[in-house]
Every structure is written in C-alpha cells, then in structure tokens.
Design an enzyme around this catalytic site. Structure first.
Site, PDB file in Angstrom:
ATOM      1  N   ARG A 102      42.018  40.073  45.579  1.00  0.00           N
ATOM      2  CA  ARG A 102      43.139  39.919  44.646  1.00  0.00           C
ATOM      3  C   ARG A 102      44.416  39.902  45.464  1.00  0.00           C
ATOM      4  O   ARG A 102      44.763  40.906  46.103  1.00  0.00           O
ATOM      5  CB  ARG A 102      43.161  41.045  43.607  1.00  0.00           C
ATOM      6  N   HIS A 129      43.231  32.317  38.332  1.00  0.00           N
ATOM      7  CA  HIS A 129      42.377  33.478  38.055  1.00  0.00           C
ATOM      8  C   HIS A 129      41.021  32.925  37.570  1.00  0.00           C
ATOM      9  O   HIS A 129      40.673  33.024  36.392  1.00  0.00           O
ATOM     10  CB  HIS A 129      43.036  34.357  36.994  1.00  0.00           C
ATOM     11  N   ASP A 224      48.590  35.794  27.288  1.00  0.00           N
ATOM     12  CA  ASP A 224      48.557  36.717  28.427  1.00  0.00           C
ATOM     13  C   ASP A 224      49.958  37.335  28.513  1.00  0.00           C
ATOM     14  O   ASP A 224      50.901  36.904  27.827  1.00  0.00           O
ATOM     15  CB  ASP A 224      48.196  35.936  29.714  1.00  0.00           C
ATOM     16  N   CYS A 264      43.398  38.022  28.108  1.00  0.00           N
ATOM     17  CA  CYS A 264      42.632  38.461  29.285  1.00  0.00           C
ATOM     18  C   CYS A 264      42.782  39.952  29.536  1.00  0.00           C
ATOM     19  O   CYS A 264      41.980  40.534  30.270  1.00  0.00           O
ATOM     20  CB  CYS A 264      43.061  37.663  30.502  1.00  0.00           C
TER      21      CYS A 264
HETATM   22  N1   CP Z   1      42.066  40.513  33.243  1.00  0.00           N
HETATM   23  C1   CP Z   1      42.102  41.149  34.437  1.00  0.00           C
HETATM   24  O1   CP Z   1      41.952  40.545  35.503  1.00  0.00           O
HETATM   25  O2   CP Z   1      42.308  42.477  34.351  1.00  0.00           O
HETATM   26  P1   CP Z   1      42.585  43.496  35.545  1.00  0.00           P
HETATM   27  O3   CP Z   1      43.954  43.196  36.082  1.00  0.00           O
HETATM   28  O4   CP Z   1      42.482  44.840  34.922  1.00  0.00           O
HETATM   29  O5   CP Z   1      41.544  43.268  36.610  1.00  0.00           O
HETATM   30  N1  NVA Z   2      48.846  36.851  34.579  1.00  0.00           N
HETATM   31  C1  NVA Z   2      48.507  38.240  34.818  1.00  0.00           C
HETATM   32  C2  NVA Z   2      47.055  38.430  34.695  1.00  0.00           C
HETATM   33  C3  NVA Z   2      46.587  39.856  34.826  1.00  0.00           C
HETATM   34  C4  NVA Z   2      45.107  39.988  34.726  1.00  0.00           C
HETATM   35  C5  NVA Z   2      49.001  38.656  36.188  1.00  0.00           C
HETATM   36  O1  NVA Z   2      48.890  37.869  37.132  1.00  0.00           O
HETATM   37  O2  NVA Z   2      49.534  39.762  36.319  1.00  0.00           O
END
Ligand code: CP
Ligand code: NVA
Length: 305
Positions: A102, A129, A224, A264
């Site tokens: 990540r 994602h 989101d 999400c």
């Molecule tokens: N939707 C998602 O990726 O959640 P987290 O940030 O909790 O991993």
């Molecule tokens: N768009 C959000 C998704 C979190 C799962 C972010 O990048 O923070």
C-alpha cells in the site's frame, strides 16, 4: 513462467472474469482449501493505515495455509535516504513468495513491481485500488447475477477507487457513470482507456456532473470518501465541492427499486453517504468488505500458487 503483478486492473485484464468466478467459488468452499498456499509467505508493506486490506490479506493467507507478515514502511530501510526501493524489493524477493504493497505514490509502486522478482499486488496507491475493484465486482455478480445491461453510478471524488472501477467495469461489460465535480474527475488517461475497452466490449463508461440525472435507472450507486489518504483538501472545501453528490434517500429514490448501494469503506457517515442509507436494506457494504477476503484469495492463488 515469468512472475506477474497486480498493480493496475489491466495487469490481469484477461483473467478478470475468472478471478470473479474463482472468488465466488472460494467463498462457497471456505475453510476447505487449507493447503493451497502451504509454505508460502506474503510480505505486506503499508505506508498508510488499513483495516480491511490488512486483515483480509492476512486471513486469506492463513486460510490457504500460508503466512502473512505485516511491515510498517516507516520501520524498514526502504526509502529515499536509506536503502533504495529497488534494493529493498530485490532483497524481499529472496525471503517470500509475494509482496502486497500500500503506497502513496504509484511511481514507487511501479518501481517495486519492476524490481521484485516475486509478484507484487497493490493494496492501493494514488492511482488505483485493483483488489477493491475485484471484491466489488464479486459483490455485483453475487447480487445482480450479471454485469451486462447493468448501470453503476459512482458519485463523489474521481479517485483511485473510481479509476479501478472504470477499468474493471469496462472489462466485465458493466456500464458505469463517473459522476464527479468538474475539478475532481477521475484520471483522464484511465477514463479514456476504460471507455475504449468498454466500447470494444459493448458497454459504456461515461462522465457526468449531474447526480440527479445520472442516478435515474441505476442498478448500483457507489461512493467513497471525499478526502483520500494523502489528499490535503480542507473539509470545508470538500463539503462545497461534493455535498450534492452525497448518497442519501433522495438520490437513492431516483434509482431502480432494487438498486444496491456500495462503499469501499471506511465511510464518513453524514458526508459521502448518510447513515440511514448505509444501514438500510439496499446497502451491501458489509458484503463488499467480506468479499475482500475471497477476492484476495483468488488473486493470491492465481499469482503465487
Ligand atoms: N477499502 C479498504 O481498502 O479499506 P482499508 O483502508 O481499511 O484497507
Ligand atoms: N480513496 C480512499 C480509499 C480508501 C480505502 C483512499 O485512497 O484513501
């Protein structure tokens, strides 16, 4: 066979229909595949917080007989003033069978993907994602039975989640409207690429700035957060930009009666979605979250078996 990554949805373009079906199969057969990834280790590197991605990958590895190791990116040497990203990725490749990463910056994600000799799976970056999109497509197939002829409206910030959803929808034949303020549209290159794939595939990826118009006849409403991790937009600015894109009962009443509502997560109740809708009968947000587990298993099995 050469190792492969899942950094963009497009990295596994041909396999998306199979990945969706495999995730559904693994969900039905949960707890019966305890040896599929026996002896395999997944390194999970996080530059940002995570609840679902971290837990679902860890549980997925455990249930498939493997092991997952959580790594806080700030606690290892990887970085500009320390060991290079490339060197770190090469060293990690000598220890494990896959990397889940990540990252803030997709360029760093790409460096890890190019340098590692083991598969690299994105757990989100600022562009995409993909694993979220896979879990979402699993949820849509489970509830709607098909992608063809169904219309999903994504409302709010044209972010990483929206970008991956456009690619995944185009590949699977789902119609999608990215309904966002003009200043927060999804990545233009991804939108064009997704629209081209959809065109060749008999579906549509289109843009809108008008939530009321876009939500008419929708089968799926999706939203989101208005402020993603790493985005420094002030809350009062986001409120001005996005308030009309909130999923609430008024907007939902414009969609089809059997329209489902997706997010999400993590959600900000009272901002991009009301608590009433999120807890209401049309919401499938918890199925989506659970499906992260089954989707990760499908990806892990396909890439590191
Ligand atoms: N939707 C998602 O990726 O959640 P987290 O940030 O909790 O991993
Ligand atoms: N768009 C959000 C998704 C979190 C799962 C972010 O990048 O923070």
């Amino acid at each position: 066979m050469a190792k492969r990554n899942l950094i963009s949805v497009l990295d596994m373009k041909e396999e998306w229909p199979d990945l969706v079906d495999l995730a559904i199969k693994l969900k039905k057969e949960r707890y019966t595949h305890g040896a599929l990834l026996k002896g395999k280790t997944l390194l999970m590197i996080f530059e940002k917080p995570s609840t679902r991605t971290r837990i679902s990958f860890d549980v997925a590895m455990t249930e498939l007989g493997g092991n997952a190791l959580h790594i806080d990116a700030s606690k290892i040497h990887m970085g500009q003033h320390s060991e290079t990203v490339e060197d770190t990725a090469k060293v990690m490749s000598r220890f494990a069978h896959g990397i889940m990463y990540r990252a803030y910056d997709y360029k760093v994600m790409d460096k890890v993907g190019e340098s590692a000799t083991i598969p690299v799976i994105s757990g989100l970056d600022n562009l995409e994602h993909p694993c979220q999109a896979l879990a979402d497509m699993v949820t849509i197939k489970e509830t709607k039975g098909t992608f063809r002829g169904k219309k999903m409206v994504y409302l709010g910030d044209g972010n990483n989640v929206c970008n991956s959803l456009m690619y995944a929808s185009a590949i699977l034949g789902l119609d999608m409207v990215a309904c966002c303020p003009a200043s927060r549209m999804p990545n233009a290159e991804i939108m064009l690429g997704a629209a081209r794939i959809a065109d060749a595939n008999g579906s549509k990826i289109v843009a809108s700035h008008d939530p009321k118009e876009a939500c008419k006849d929708a089968d799926i409403l999706y939203t989101d957060t208005w402020i993603s991790m790493g985005d420094d937009t002030p809350v009062n600015e986001a409120l001005k930009l996005f308030s009309m894109y909130q999923i609430n009962s008024d907007l939902l009443s414009l969609a089809k009666d059997d329209c489902i509502v997706m997010h999400c997560l993590p959600a900000h109740r009272g901002y991009e979605i009301t608590g009433e809708v999120m807890d209401g009968p049309q919401s499938v947000v918890l199925d989506q979250a659970e499906n992260r587990l089954h989707a990760q298993k499908a990806v892990l099995y396909t890439l590191i078996k």
